[in-house]
Write a protein that holds these residues in place. Structure first.
Motif, PDB file in Angstrom:
ATOM      1  N   UNK A  22      37.822  53.050  47.177  1.00 52.69           N
ATOM      2  CA  UNK A  22      38.815  52.375  48.012  1.00 52.69           C
ATOM      3  C   UNK A  22      38.092  51.609  49.117  1.00 52.69           C
ATOM      4  N   UNK A  23      38.500  50.363  49.335  1.00 52.16           N
ATOM      5  CA  UNK A  23      37.869  49.503  50.341  1.00 52.16           C
ATOM      6  C   UNK A  23      38.937  48.884  51.235  1.00 52.16           C
ATOM      7  N   UNK A  24      38.536  48.498  52.443  1.00 57.69           N
ATOM      8  CA  UNK A  24      39.499  47.877  53.364  1.00 57.69           C
ATOM      9  C   UNK A  24      39.608  46.370  53.156  1.00 57.69           C
ATOM     10  N   UNK A  25      38.579  45.743  52.592  1.00 59.09           N
ATOM     11  CA  UNK A  25      38.564  44.292  52.400  1.00 59.09           C
ATOM     12  C   UNK A  25      37.920  43.989  51.049  1.00 59.09           C
ATOM     13  N   UNK A  26      38.740  43.828  50.038  1.00 57.43           N
ATOM     14  CA  UNK A  26      38.252  43.640  48.670  1.00 57.43           C
ATOM     15  C   UNK A  26      37.371  42.400  48.537  1.00 57.43           C
ATOM     16  N   UNK A  27      37.758  41.308  49.141  1.00 54.73           N
ATOM     17  CA  UNK A  27      36.987  40.072  49.036  1.00 54.73           C
ATOM     18  C   UNK A  27      35.574  40.258  49.583  1.00 54.73           C
ATOM     19  N   UNK A  28      35.463  40.862  50.759  1.00 53.03           N
ATOM     20  CA  UNK A  28      34.154  41.100  51.366  1.00 53.03           C
ATOM     21  C   UNK A  28      33.298  42.019  50.486  1.00 53.03           C
ATOM     22  N   UNK A  29      33.882  43.105  50.018  1.00 55.38           N
ATOM     23  CA  UNK A  29      33.117  44.044  49.199  1.00 55.38           C
ATOM     24  C   UNK A  29      32.715  43.436  47.860  1.00 55.38           C
ATOM     25  N   UNK A  30      33.541  42.585  47.293  1.00 51.12           N
ATOM     26  CA  UNK A  30      33.155  41.902  46.054  1.00 51.12           C
ATOM     27  C   UNK A  30      31.886  41.086  46.262  1.00 51.12           C
ATOM     28  N   UNK A  31      31.788  40.412  47.392  1.00 46.76           N
ATOM     29  CA  UNK A  31      30.579  39.645  47.698  1.00 46.76           C
ATOM     30  C   UNK A  31      29.351  40.528  47.724  1.00 46.76           C
ATOM     31  N   UNK A  32      29.429  41.676  48.398  1.00 45.82           N
ATOM     32  CA  UNK A  32      28.296  42.601  48.472  1.00 45.82           C
ATOM     33  C   UNK A  32      27.915  43.117  47.091  1.00 45.82           C
ATOM     34  N   UNK A  33      28.897  43.597  46.334  1.00 53.47           N
ATOM     35  CA  UNK A  33      28.605  44.181  45.025  1.00 53.47           C
ATOM     36  C   UNK A  33      28.050  43.150  44.047  1.00 53.47           C
ATOM     37  N   UNK A  34      28.459  41.900  44.174  1.00 51.17           N
ATOM     38  CA  UNK A  34      27.942  40.866  43.279  1.00 51.17           C
ATOM     39  C   UNK A  34      26.606  40.303  43.770  1.00 51.17           C
ATOM     40  N   UNK A  35      26.542  39.899  45.031  1.00 51.31           N
ATOM     41  CA  UNK A  35      25.355  39.213  45.538  1.00 51.31           C
ATOM     42  C   UNK A  35      24.178  40.137  45.815  1.00 51.31           C
ATOM     43  N   UNK A  36      24.432  41.339  46.323  1.00 48.71           N
ATOM     44  CA  UNK A  36      23.334  42.255  46.668  1.00 48.71           C
ATOM     45  C   UNK A  36      23.037  43.221  45.522  1.00 48.71           C
ATOM     46  N   UNK A  37      24.073  43.787  44.908  1.00 48.37           N
ATOM     47  CA  UNK A  37      23.866  44.798  43.873  1.00 48.37           C
ATOM     48  C   UNK A  37      23.839  44.231  42.456  1.00 48.37           C
ATOM     49  N   UNK A  38      24.210  42.962  42.290  1.00 52.20           N
ATOM     50  CA  UNK A  38      24.091  42.314  40.980  1.00 52.20           C
ATOM     51  C   UNK A  38      25.152  42.674  39.962  1.00 52.20           C
ATOM     52  N   UNK A  39      26.315  43.169  40.400  1.00 51.43           N
ATOM     53  CA  UNK A  39      27.399  43.476  39.473  1.00 51.43           C
ATOM     54  C   UNK A  39      28.128  42.200  39.084  1.00 51.43           C
ATOM     55  N   UNK A  40      28.728  42.201  37.902  1.00 52.65           N
ATOM     56  CA  UNK A  40      29.508  41.078  37.395  1.00 52.65           C
ATOM     57  C   UNK A  40      30.985  41.428  37.464  1.00 52.65           C
ATOM     58  N   UNK A  41      31.763  40.534  38.053  1.00 49.34           N
ATOM     59  CA  UNK A  41      33.207  40.727  38.143  1.00 49.34           C
ATOM     60  C   UNK A  41      33.814  40.496  36.763  1.00 49.34           C
ATOM     61  N   UNK A  42      34.561  41.488  36.263  1.00 43.77           N
ATOM     62  CA  UNK A  42      35.187  41.337  34.948  1.00 43.77           C
ATOM     63  C   UNK A  42      36.686  41.097  35.026  1.00 43.77           C
ATOM     64  N   UNK A  43      37.292  41.328  36.204  1.00 42.25           N
ATOM     65  CA  UNK A  43      38.714  41.049  36.340  1.00 42.25           C
ATOM     66  C   UNK A  43      39.282  41.583  37.634  1.00 42.25           C
ATOM     67  N   UNK A  44      40.399  40.971  38.053  1.00 41.78           N
ATOM     68  CA  UNK A  44      41.114  41.414  39.243  1.00 41.78           C
ATOM     69  C   UNK A  44      42.606  41.477  38.918  1.00 41.78           C
ATOM     70  N   UNK A  45      43.331  42.266  39.689  1.00 43.29           N
ATOM     71  CA  UNK A  45      44.782  42.365  39.505  1.00 43.29           C
ATOM     72  C   UNK A  45      45.383  42.991  40.750  1.00 43.29           C
ATOM     73  N   UNK A  46      46.687  42.826  40.901  1.00 40.95           N
ATOM     74  CA  UNK A  46      47.434  43.583  41.893  1.00 40.95           C
ATOM     75  C   UNK A  46      48.314  44.522  41.099  1.00 40.95           C
ATOM     76  N   UNK A  47      48.239  45.821  41.437  1.00 39.30           N
ATOM     77  CA  UNK A  47      48.992  46.813  40.684  1.00 39.30           C
ATOM     78  C   UNK A  47      49.916  47.590  41.611  1.00 39.30           C
ATOM     79  N   UNK A  48      50.985  48.063  41.062  1.00 40.02           N
ATOM     80  CA  UNK A  48      51.949  48.876  41.788  1.00 40.02           C
ATOM     81  C   UNK A  48      53.046  49.276  40.832  1.00 40.02           C
ATOM     82  N   UNK A  49      53.967  50.077  41.306  1.00 39.83           N
ATOM     83  CA  UNK A  49      55.090  50.469  40.463  1.00 39.83           C
ATOM     84  C   UNK A  49      54.923  51.826  39.827  1.00 39.83           C
TER      85      UNK A  49
END
Length: 157
Positions: free
Chosen positions: A19-46
């Motif tokens: 769980x993160x407080x700012x998804x956009x910011x953390x995506x940058x860290x995980x991609x740019x520093x840790x080298x992860x590849x984004x495979x998809x995003x969504x908003x979920x609920x219900x």
């Protein structure tokens, strides 16, 4: 060694969710520093996340990332309003961390700092087993309370 019957039911790990407080910011860290590849995003609920988690009104933005066979789900809870931030220390029951092997620990610490990740203690060196003697270890944490461990294995002689 044979596994007990109940252990044979577990086939493997699907993902690690954080769980993160700012998804956009953390995506940058995980991609740019840790080298992860984004495979998809969504908003979920219900009904589905509410039923699975037992949290009425749960709604989140999620992102799935992969690297070297490891999948990480980052999710930013949006509802309900009464959610809290959990910031355990490594000594607290219920705390957890994810450990990564790195080539250059000092560089990793330096490149993580602009993203808000700080050294928790100091860089430590394994001096005796059972871990790899000579390995350098560091815990980094961010304002969300997430703890990541980074391990630089010793260079073979």
């Amino acid at each position: 060694m044979t596994q007990p019957p109940q252990a044979r039911n577990v086939l493997g790990t699907v993902h690690t969710a954080i769980a993160v407080s700012d998804l956009t910011h953390q995506l940058g860290f995980w991609q740019e520093v840790l080298g992860f590849t984004l495979t998809g995003t969504a908003e979920i609920g219900g009904p589905l996340p509410e039923a699975e988690t037992g949290v009425p009104g749960l709604r989140s933005r999620i992102a799935m990332l992969t690297r070297d066979g490891q999948t990480v789900e980052l999710y930013q809870p949006l509802a309900p309003d009464d959610r809290r931030t959990y910031r355990p220390t490594p000594a607290d029951i219920g705390s957890w961390h994810l450990a990564f092997r790195v080539a250059d620990l000092d560089d990793l610490i330096r490149t993580s700092a602009p993203w808000g990740w700080q050294l928790r203690g100091r860089v430590a060196v394994v001096e005796e087993g059972p871990g790899p003697v000579g390995a350098r270890l560091a815990y980094l944490h961010n304002a969300d309370g997430t703890i990541l461990e980074f391990v630089q294995l010793p260079t073979p002689r």
